[in-house]
Structures are given as C-alpha cells and as structure tokens.
Design a protein around this motif. Structure first.
Motif, PDB file in Angstrom:
ATOM      1  N   ILE A  15      13.737  24.821  13.078  1.00 13.24           N
ATOM      2  CA  ILE A  15      13.777  24.244  11.732  1.00 13.24           C
ATOM      3  C   ILE A  15      14.869  24.937  10.927  1.00 13.24           C
ATOM      4  CG2 ILE A  15      11.313  23.654  11.720  1.00 13.24           C
ATOM      5  CD1 ILE A  15      10.829  26.188  10.059  1.00 13.24           C
ATOM      6  N   SER A  16      15.175  24.362   9.764  1.00  9.48           N
ATOM      7  CA  SER A  16      16.116  25.007   8.857  1.00  9.48           C
ATOM      8  C   SER A  16      15.375  26.104   8.093  1.00  9.48           C
ATOM      9  CB  SER A  16      16.686  23.989   7.870  1.00  9.48           C
ATOM     10  OG  SER A  16      15.695  23.601   6.934  1.00  9.48           O
ATOM     11  N   ARG A  17      16.105  26.915   7.361  1.00 14.24           N
ATOM     12  CA  ARG A  17      15.467  28.006   6.636  1.00 14.24           C
ATOM     13  C   ARG A  17      14.780  27.530   5.350  1.00 14.24           C
ATOM     14  NH1 ARG A  17      19.462  33.190   7.184  1.00 14.24           N
ATOM     15  NH2 ARG A  17      17.706  34.202   6.158  1.00 14.24           N
ATOM     16  N   THR A  18      15.067  26.288   4.926  1.00 16.32           N
ATOM     17  CA  THR A  18      14.455  25.789   3.690  1.00 16.32           C
ATOM     18  C   THR A  18      12.936  25.661   3.802  1.00 16.32           C
ATOM     19  OG1 THR A  18      16.460  24.635   3.009  1.00 16.32           O
ATOM     20  CG2 THR A  18      14.394  23.899   2.020  1.00 16.32           C
ATOM     21  N   PRO A  19      12.395  24.947   4.812  1.00 14.83           N
ATOM     22  CA  PRO A  19      10.932  24.885   4.919  1.00 14.83           C
ATOM     23  C   PRO A  19      10.311  26.242   5.237  1.00 14.83           C
ATOM     24  CG  PRO A  19      11.966  23.864   6.835  1.00 14.83           C
ATOM     25  CD  PRO A  19      13.047  24.097   5.828  1.00 14.83           C
ATOM     26  N   GLU A  35       0.827  -1.193   0.000  1.00 13.78           N
ATOM     27  CA  GLU A  35       0.000   0.000   0.000  1.00 13.78           C
ATOM     28  C   GLU A  35       0.873   1.260   0.000  1.00 13.78           C
ATOM     29  OE1 GLU A  35      -2.824   0.161   3.078  1.00 13.78           O
ATOM     30  OE2 GLU A  35      -3.853  -1.678   2.516  1.00 13.78           O
ATOM     31  N   THR A  36       0.423   2.261  -0.720  1.00  5.82           N
ATOM     32  CA  THR A  36       1.135   3.530  -0.741  1.00  5.82           C
ATOM     33  C   THR A  36       0.838   4.268   0.555  1.00  5.82           C
ATOM     34  OG1 THR A  36       0.914   3.673  -3.135  1.00  5.82           O
ATOM     35  CG2 THR A  36       1.436   5.715  -1.960  1.00  5.82           C
ATOM     36  N   ARG A  37       1.878   4.649   1.258  1.00 10.02           N
ATOM     37  CA  ARG A  37       1.693   5.316   2.550  1.00 10.02           C
ATOM     38  C   ARG A  37       1.355   6.784   2.328  1.00 10.02           C
ATOM     39  NH1 ARG A  37       6.263   3.996   6.821  1.00 10.02           N
ATOM     40  NH2 ARG A  37       4.643   4.957   8.099  1.00 10.02           N
ATOM     41  N   ILE A  38       0.484   7.293   3.195  1.00 12.44           N
ATOM     42  CA  ILE A  38       0.113   8.696   3.128  1.00 12.44           C
ATOM     43  C   ILE A  38       1.119   9.507   3.925  1.00 12.44           C
ATOM     44  CG2 ILE A  38      -1.668  10.407   3.684  1.00 12.44           C
ATOM     45  CD1 ILE A  38      -3.736   8.210   3.388  1.00 12.44           C
ATOM     46  N   ALA A  39       1.721  10.457   3.266  1.00  8.18           N
ATOM     47  CA  ALA A  39       2.736  11.269   3.931  1.00  8.18           C
ATOM     48  C   ALA A  39       2.087  12.233   4.905  1.00  8.18           C
ATOM     49  CB  ALA A  39       3.534  12.059   2.888  1.00  8.18           C
ATOM     50  N   PRO A  40       2.746  12.527   6.024  1.00  5.21           N
ATOM     51  CA  PRO A  40       2.208  13.511   6.956  1.00  5.21           C
ATOM     52  C   PRO A  40       2.238  14.896   6.327  1.00  5.21           C
ATOM     53  CG  PRO A  40       4.456  12.935   7.548  1.00  5.21           C
ATOM     54  CD  PRO A  40       4.045  11.990   6.448  1.00  5.21           C
ATOM     55  N   LEU A  41       1.515  15.806   6.928  1.00  6.76           N
ATOM     56  CA  LEU A  41       1.485  17.172   6.439  1.00  6.76           C
ATOM     57  C   LEU A  41       2.906  17.701   6.307  1.00  6.76           C
ATOM     58  CD1 LEU A  41      -0.482  19.569   5.806  1.00  6.76           C
ATOM     59  CD2 LEU A  41      -0.133  20.307   8.163  1.00  6.76           C
ATOM     60  N   ALA A  42       3.210  18.244   5.144  1.00  6.10           N
ATOM     61  CA  ALA A  42       4.550  18.760   4.899  1.00  6.10           C
ATOM     62  C   ALA A  42       4.888  19.835   5.928  1.00  6.10           C
ATOM     63  CB  ALA A  42       4.635  19.325   3.485  1.00  6.10           C
ATOM     64  N   LEU A  43       6.139  19.848   6.342  1.00  7.94           N
ATOM     65  CA  LEU A  43       6.580  20.785   7.372  1.00  7.94           C
ATOM     66  C   LEU A  43       6.309  22.229   6.964  1.00  7.94           C
ATOM     67  CD1 LEU A  43       7.991  21.412  10.034  1.00  7.94           C
ATOM     68  CD2 LEU A  43      10.187  21.202   8.844  1.00  7.94           C
ATOM     69  N   TYR A  44       6.580  22.556   5.711  1.00  2.59           N
ATOM     70  CA  TYR A  44       6.408  23.944   5.285  1.00  2.59           C
ATOM     71  C   TYR A  44       4.945  24.380   5.365  1.00  2.59           C
ATOM     72  CZ  TYR A  44       4.446  22.813   0.664  1.00  2.59           C
ATOM     73  OH  TYR A  44       3.637  22.394  -0.345  1.00  2.59           O
ATOM     74  N   GLN A  45       4.009  23.432   5.184  1.00  5.75           N
ATOM     75  CA  GLN A  45       2.589  23.770   5.285  1.00  5.75           C
ATOM     76  C   GLN A  45       2.215  24.111   6.725  1.00  5.75           C
ATOM     77  OE1 GLN A  45       1.354  20.029   3.197  1.00  5.75           O
ATOM     78  NE2 GLN A  45       0.022  21.406   2.065  1.00  5.75           N
TER      79      GLN A  45
END
Length: 223
Positions: free
Chosen positions: A45-49, A3-13
């Motif tokens: 967090i890093s500055r990327t997200p 099964e394809t796993r559902i990714a958690p909410l992206a950090l940047y969101q």
C-alpha cells in the motif's frame, strides 16, 4: 431513486486492525520504532492509508507519534498500569453492580456456564483456556450492564493493558487466586448482592495488578 451503495471497509481501518493485532502479539514490541516504509511495502500500500491507520492507533494509545522522530509503539510504564487498573476497577465494579441488579435468570445461567469453563481450565492448569473464559465472563457482565459508553471506555483501557509485556496469570498462584475471586463474585451475582459484586470485582481487578507487579519485580531482580 438510486440506492446509496455501502462502501467497503476503509483500507486504513483494515491496516489499523492488522497493526493492532501485531502490537498485542508483541510482534511490534513496546518502545520500538515503526518503520513506515517497510510496512507500506510489506502490505503493498501507499504510506497515506498507513499513516491514517497510525493516527487511529495513536488515538487508542497504542502508538506514540513524535514530531520529526516518527512513530513508536507505546511502552507502558508501571505508573501507567497503576493508573489504568485503578480506573478499570471502578468501571468493572460498576458493571458487576449493575449486572447483579438487572441480570435475568437466563443471563445468570450464562455466567454460571462460563464459570464452569473457568473451573475446568483451572483444573487442567490451562492458562490460555482460563484467560479466554475469564475474558468471556467479563464481557458478559459488560453486556448485561448494557451501557455502551462504559463498554467503550473499558475496551480502550484493555487495549492499553495489553501493551504490558506480561500476563498476570503467569504469576505463581494467580490462577488459583483468580478462580477463588470468580467463585465469590459469582455467588454475589447469583444472590443479587450489588454492593458485594461491586466490591469483589474491584478487588479482583486490583489483584490482577498486584500479580503483574510481582512479575515485574522478579524480572528486575533477575536483570
């Protein structure tokens, strides 16, 4: 088959939502520079997200990215408010028109119940409760209209309006005026008078803009 796993909410969101709420609460005030390094350290967090989150907010008009100068919380002008409210009047008028034509008896009952909350809040001069009931009434009309594109544009414009330093209900007499406008609008909806519902909603939105203008004028005179 795996099964394809559902990714958690992206950090940047998640970061974008936190910043969005701070902007709406004016913890990050209009016109102020966004200190990316301090925010990244604050959130751990890093500055990327963080930068990805700021790009999202820039697409919503909540922040402005300036080359070689950084990111600033958008400062909405009186002209911006004039233009946004004109578009909002058209869009919400269409929601009211459609709702008057298609609302079920159950949905009309929901609108009546929300309006009862408006009456109660106005009687108690509870501006916060009135605001919440007012929002619920408008959201219900948008839900009944059932046009996801219309709703999407309205939600984006409301985010911009929240950048205003003031709320129209704090203008003297606006709460009572708004309640009277809601009474007339509800009557039109219950009568299934689409033309009247459209016109009354447009007038209601325009009245909100005029109230904000009065607050701005008073502030400028006092400065």
């Amino acid at each position: 088959m795996t099964e394809t796993r559902i990714a958690p909410l992206a950090l940047y969101q998640e970061v974008a939502e936190r910043l969005r709420q701070r902007i709406f609460a004016h913890e990050l005030k209009p016109g102020t520079w966004v200190d990316e390094q301090a925010l990244a350290e604050d959130y751990g967090i890093s500055r990327t997200p963080l930068r990805e989150a700021l790009k999202v907010l820039a697409s919503e008009g909540l922040v402005t990215l300036k080359p070689r100068r950084g990111c600033y919380v958008t400062e909405i002008s009186e002209r911006d408010l004039d233009e946004v409210f004109k578009v909002m009047a058209m869009l919400e008028g269409e929601c009211a028109r459609t709702s008057a034509s298609r609302a079920s008896e159950t949905e009309l009952g929901t609108l009546k119940a929300i309006h009862a909350d408006l009456e109660k809040a106005a009687s108690a001069q509870d501006i916060n409760a009135f605001f919440e009931a007012n929002q619920a009434f408008h959201h219900e009309l948008q839900r009944i209209a059932d046009n996801r594109w219309l709703l999407h544009v309205i939600e984006d414009l409301r985010k911009v309006i929240k950048l205003s330093r003031h709320h129209s209900l704090f203008s003297e007499g606006r709460l009572e005026q708004s309640l009277a406008e809601h009474r007339a609008l509800l009557d039109a909806l219950l009568a299934r008078d689409a033309d009247a519902a459209d016109q009354l909603m447009r007038e209601h939105i325009r009245s909100g803009r005029e109230a904000l203008a009065r607050i701005a004028d008073a502030r400028n005179r006092a400065a």
